[in-house]
Write a protein that holds these residues in place. Structure first.
Motif, PDB file in Angstrom:
ATOM      1  N   ALA A 162       0.866  -1.137   0.005  1.00 51.30           N
ATOM      2  CA  ALA A 162      -0.020  -0.146  -0.030  1.00 51.30           C
ATOM      3  C   ALA A 162       1.002   1.276   0.188  1.00 51.30           C
ATOM      4  O   ALA A 162       0.579   2.257  -0.517  1.00 51.30           O
ATOM      5  N   ASP A 163       1.829   1.161   0.794  1.00 49.57           N
ATOM      6  CA  ASP A 163       2.834   2.409   0.721  1.00 49.57           C
ATOM      7  C   ASP A 163       3.398   2.746  -0.539  1.00 49.57           C
ATOM      8  O   ASP A 163       3.787   4.053  -0.840  1.00 49.57           O
ATOM      9  N   LEU A 164       3.624   1.745  -1.716  1.00 44.67           N
ATOM     10  CA  LEU A 164       4.122   2.164  -2.917  1.00 44.67           C
ATOM     11  C   LEU A 164       3.158   3.111  -3.720  1.00 44.67           C
ATOM     12  O   LEU A 164       3.522   3.660  -4.719  1.00 44.67           O
ATOM     13  N   ALA A 165       1.912   3.535  -3.041  1.00 44.04           N
ATOM     14  CA  ALA A 165       0.744   4.096  -3.775  1.00 44.04           C
ATOM     15  C   ALA A 165       1.194   5.698  -3.169  1.00 44.04           C
ATOM     16  O   ALA A 165       0.562   6.526  -3.595  1.00 44.04           O
ATOM     17  N   ASP A 166       2.213   5.676  -2.276  1.00 41.54           N
ATOM     18  CA  ASP A 166       2.316   7.196  -1.507  1.00 41.54           C
ATOM     19  C   ASP A 166       3.136   7.999  -2.558  1.00 41.54           C
ATOM     20  O   ASP A 166       4.129   7.413  -3.515  1.00 41.54           O
ATOM     21  N   PRO A 167       2.750   9.275  -2.640  1.00 37.64           N
ATOM     22  CA  PRO A 167       3.463  10.242  -3.600  1.00 37.64           C
ATOM     23  C   PRO A 167       5.093  10.447  -3.636  1.00 37.64           C
ATOM     24  O   PRO A 167       5.780  10.744  -4.731  1.00 37.64           O
ATOM     25  N   LYS A 168       5.642   9.899  -2.569  1.00 38.93           N
ATOM     26  CA  LYS A 168       7.016   9.719  -2.294  1.00 38.93           C
ATOM     27  C   LYS A 168       7.659   8.886  -3.169  1.00 38.93           C
ATOM     28  O   LYS A 168       8.831   9.003  -3.373  1.00 38.93           O
ATOM     29  N   TRP A 169       6.952   8.206  -3.902  1.00 38.93           N
ATOM     30  CA  TRP A 169       7.549   7.056  -5.075  1.00 38.93           C
ATOM     31  C   TRP A 169       7.300   7.480  -6.361  1.00 38.93           C
ATOM     32  O   TRP A 169       7.322   6.621  -7.141  1.00 38.93           O
ATOM     33  N   SER A 193      -8.385  -8.400   1.822  1.00 33.65           N
ATOM     34  CA  SER A 193      -8.037  -8.112   3.106  1.00 33.65           C
ATOM     35  C   SER A 193      -8.131  -6.621   3.325  1.00 33.65           C
ATOM     36  O   SER A 193      -8.762  -6.420   4.628  1.00 33.65           O
ATOM     37  N   LEU A 194      -8.562  -5.869   2.345  1.00 29.70           N
ATOM     38  CA  LEU A 194      -8.560  -4.264   2.693  1.00 29.70           C
ATOM     39  C   LEU A 194     -10.057  -3.938   2.165  1.00 29.70           C
ATOM     40  O   LEU A 194     -10.360  -2.884   2.378  1.00 29.70           O
ATOM     41  N   GLY A 195     -10.588  -4.908   1.256  1.00 28.98           N
ATOM     42  CA  GLY A 195     -11.676  -4.238   0.881  1.00 28.98           C
ATOM     43  C   GLY A 195     -11.478  -3.565  -0.692  1.00 28.98           C
ATOM     44  O   GLY A 195     -10.486  -3.093  -1.071  1.00 28.98           O
ATOM     45  N   GLU A 196     -12.611  -3.463  -1.671  1.00 30.26           N
ATOM     46  CA  GLU A 196     -12.402  -3.194  -2.786  1.00 30.26           C
ATOM     47  C   GLU A 196     -12.191  -1.599  -3.045  1.00 30.26           C
ATOM     48  O   GLU A 196     -11.413  -1.011  -3.843  1.00 30.26           O
ATOM     49  N   ARG A 197     -12.749  -0.626  -2.111  1.00 26.14           N
ATOM     50  CA  ARG A 197     -12.542   0.696  -2.142  1.00 26.14           C
ATOM     51  C   ARG A 197     -11.153   1.057  -1.775  1.00 26.14           C
ATOM     52  O   ARG A 197     -10.362   1.739  -2.738  1.00 26.14           O
ATOM     53  N   ARG A 198     -10.826   0.442  -0.616  1.00 23.06           N
ATOM     54  CA  ARG A 198      -9.192   0.793  -0.378  1.00 23.06           C
ATOM     55  C   ARG A 198      -8.150   0.286  -1.342  1.00 23.06           C
ATOM     56  O   ARG A 198      -7.143   0.837  -1.745  1.00 23.06           O
ATOM     57  N   THR A 199      -8.514  -1.050  -1.808  1.00 21.39           N
ATOM     58  CA  THR A 199      -7.516  -1.463  -2.802  1.00 21.39           C
ATOM     59  C   THR A 199      -7.325  -0.790  -4.166  1.00 21.39           C
ATOM     60  O   THR A 199      -6.331  -0.356  -4.836  1.00 21.39           O
ATOM     61  N   ARG A 204      -4.764   2.775  -7.739  1.00 25.93           N
ATOM     62  CA  ARG A 204      -4.562   4.080  -8.552  1.00 25.93           C
ATOM     63  C   ARG A 204      -3.154   4.822  -8.241  1.00 25.93           C
ATOM     64  O   ARG A 204      -2.575   5.471  -9.214  1.00 25.93           O
ATOM     65  N   GLY A 205      -2.875   4.568  -6.855  1.00 25.95           N
ATOM     66  CA  GLY A 205      -1.535   5.171  -6.355  1.00 25.95           C
ATOM     67  C   GLY A 205      -0.253   4.623  -7.239  1.00 25.95           C
ATOM     68  O   GLY A 205       0.551   5.368  -7.623  1.00 25.95           O
ATOM     69  N   TRP A 206      -0.278   3.302  -7.360  1.00 22.54           N
ATOM     70  CA  TRP A 206       0.850   2.562  -8.171  1.00 22.54           C
ATOM     71  C   TRP A 206       0.927   3.067  -9.386  1.00 22.54           C
ATOM     72  O   TRP A 206       1.881   3.567  -9.828  1.00 22.54           O
ATOM     73  N   VAL A 207      -0.317   3.473 -10.495  1.00 20.37           N
ATOM     74  CA  VAL A 207      -0.445   3.842 -11.609  1.00 20.37           C
ATOM     75  C   VAL A 207       0.351   5.172 -11.909  1.00 20.37           C
ATOM     76  O   VAL A 207       0.885   5.523 -12.362  1.00 20.37           O
ATOM     77  N   ALA A 208      -0.001   6.037 -10.937  1.00 22.18           N
ATOM     78  CA  ALA A 208       0.265   7.341 -10.696  1.00 22.18           C
ATOM     79  C   ALA A 208       1.698   7.370 -10.481  1.00 22.18           C
ATOM     80  O   ALA A 208       2.579   8.375 -10.852  1.00 22.18           O
ATOM     81  N   ASN A 209       2.206   6.395  -9.709  1.00 20.47           N
ATOM     82  CA  ASN A 209       3.798   6.716  -9.459  1.00 20.47           C
ATOM     83  C   ASN A 209       4.554   6.002 -10.572  1.00 20.47           C
ATOM     84  O   ASN A 209       6.074   5.788 -10.220  1.00 20.47           O
ATOM     85  N   LEU A 210       4.039   5.344 -11.439  1.00 18.30           N
ATOM     86  CA  LEU A 210       4.900   4.466 -12.395  1.00 18.30           C
ATOM     87  C   LEU A 210       6.169   5.489 -13.167  1.00 18.30           C
ATOM     88  O   LEU A 210       5.786   6.471 -13.437  1.00 18.30           O
ATOM     89  N   ALA A 348      -8.607   1.390 -12.701  1.00 12.82           N
ATOM     90  CA  ALA A 348      -7.620   2.229 -12.310  1.00 12.82           C
ATOM     91  C   ALA A 348      -6.877   2.641 -13.198  1.00 12.82           C
ATOM     92  O   ALA A 348      -5.483   3.281 -12.848  1.00 12.82           O
ATOM     93  N   GLY A 349      -6.889   2.090 -14.650  1.00 14.40           N
ATOM     94  CA  GLY A 349      -5.924   2.285 -15.438  1.00 14.40           C
ATOM     95  C   GLY A 349      -4.448   1.536 -15.472  1.00 14.40           C
ATOM     96  O   GLY A 349      -3.529   2.093 -16.161  1.00 14.40           O
ATOM     97  N   TYR A 350      -4.547   0.537 -14.725  1.00 14.73           N
ATOM     98  CA  TYR A 350      -3.301  -0.369 -14.704  1.00 14.73           C
ATOM     99  C   TYR A 350      -3.610  -1.439 -15.847  1.00 14.73           C
ATOM    100  O   TYR A 350      -4.296  -2.138 -15.982  1.00 14.73           O
ATOM    101  N   ARG A 351      -2.555  -1.003 -16.606  1.00 15.06           N
ATOM    102  CA  ARG A 351      -2.684  -1.995 -17.875  1.00 15.06           C
ATOM    103  C   ARG A 351      -1.717  -3.220 -17.729  1.00 15.06           C
ATOM    104  O   ARG A 351      -0.653  -3.029 -17.194  1.00 15.06           O
TER     105      ARG A 351
END
Length: 351
Positions: A162-169, A193-199, A204-210, A348-351
């Motif tokens: 989950a932390d890999l979605a943080d803008p620091k990455w 484990s976290l539910g669909e909304r949180r996941t 989306r954070g991962w995609v933004a950090n690519l 989420a735009g993850y291709r």
């Protein structure tokens, strides 16, 4: 004195000669019927989604030890499952061997596997690494975790998926394509484990950090980190192991997410007896043998994976990566949420 029996029993001499001829002719008669003990054991037929170079040493060792021939066909997992569906009762396959709990779950849902009762498998394979209905069992464990550039990343800054979605990455993350079932299972387990909304927020954070477009495989992803194209990524550890074996000084290392962040996502390679197996006893015997220490060392060592049997030590290079806390969730959940995971990644735009 004349022969007493010949003399007293008319025809005795002729009868004796006839019996003697029969006895002497025994060597030229048809061979005696083969007994069950003499009969060669029935071969076991395996449909395998695992590569031939990984499974042949296992099957050769089984044949050498038991005398039972293992015949196998290799292909990708989905074509093999579709083949089982199309063949139905006429299938020659006794066992399906494949990777990823999502594929095993799908095979069970499609009805191509059957429940198995085996005290050996119950004892050797932990409950969270086998189907709740005992239709398939893990044979090896693969950890899908975080890798990082040792030249630019302080591991103290890493936490978990989950932390890999943080803008620091931002601009530092590399991912493999969402089309690969390994990532679909990872996201499915996050949903469980976290539910669909949180996941979805995380993805989306991962995609933004690519840092760049997604990669077709984990090897290219690790090589991108090595080349400085990105700094962190998510891979199956055995891909890292292959590259580390070639280059012990590779500037990439493994990070294990802690238990309080959900632990490390693990998946499996596994096998199940087919619904219409012609030799189910032979298939179960092979499964039992594959869960034992000798085969477990071969299964794990050949591909730098972890044995599914927790009493068996992993390859020394794998042990050197350190211990980790695996997610305790049953890997079958990866299959239950896989369709939802695919839709979520698409949104989420993850291709």
């Amino acid at each position: 004195m004349p022969n007493s029996l010949s003399a007293r029993i008319p025809g005795f001499t002729a009868l004796a000669i006839a019996c003697l001829l029969v006895a002497c002719g025994a060597d030229n008669s048809e061979p005696a019927a083969t007994t069950a003990a003499d009969k060669a054991p029935e071969p076991v037929v395996v449909y395998s989604a695992r590569a031939e170079q990984l499974i042949k040493p296992i099957f050769d060792a089984y044949t050498a030890e038991t005398g039972v021939e293992v015949r196998y066909t290799t292909d990708s997992e989905q074509p093999l499952i579709q083949k089982l569906l199309a063949e139905g009762q006429t299938t020659p396959a006794d066992l399906l061997l494949t990777v990823d709990a999502g594929n095993l779950w799908y095979a069970a849902e499609k009805g191509v596997l059957r429940p198995v009762r085996s005290d050996v498998l119950q004892a050797d394979i932990p409950e969270h690494l086998r189907d709740p209905e005992n239709q398939w069992f893990a044979m090896s464990v693969r950890a899908r975790t975080i890798v990082y550039d040792t030249r630019s990343v302080d591991p103290a800054d890493l936490k978990g998926y989950a932390d890999l979605a943080d803008p620091k990455w931002a601009g530092k993350l590399c991912l493999r394509t969402s089309a690969k079932v390994y990532n679909q299972s990872l996201v499915a387990m996050l949903i469980a484990s976290l539910g669909e909304r949180r996941t979805e927020e995380i993805v989306r954070g991962w995609v933004a950090n690519l840092a760049t477009d997604v990669f077709s495989n984990d090897t290219k992803l690790i090589e991108a980190i090595e080349a400085g194209q990105c700094q962190v990524g998510i891979v199956n550890t055995y891909y890292f192991g292959r590259l580390q074996k070639e280059n012990p000084d590779i500037p990439v290392a493994i990070f294990w997410p802690a238990a309080d962040t959900g632990g490390v996502h693990v998946n499996v390679s596994g096998a199940g007896v087919t619904r219409h197996a012609k030799n189910p006893e032979g298939a179960i015997a092979l499964l039992d043998w594959m869960s034992q220490p000798k085969a477990q060392k071969l299964l794990g060592g050949e591909n730098m994976e972890y044995p599914a049997n927790p009493t068996v030590a992993a390859h020394p290079m794998v042990v050197a990566w350190g211990e980790f806390s695996a997610s305790p969730m049953n890997v079958a959940r990866a299959g239950e949420f896989q369709a939802d995971a695919v839709k979520l990644m698409d949104r989420a735009g993850y291709r």
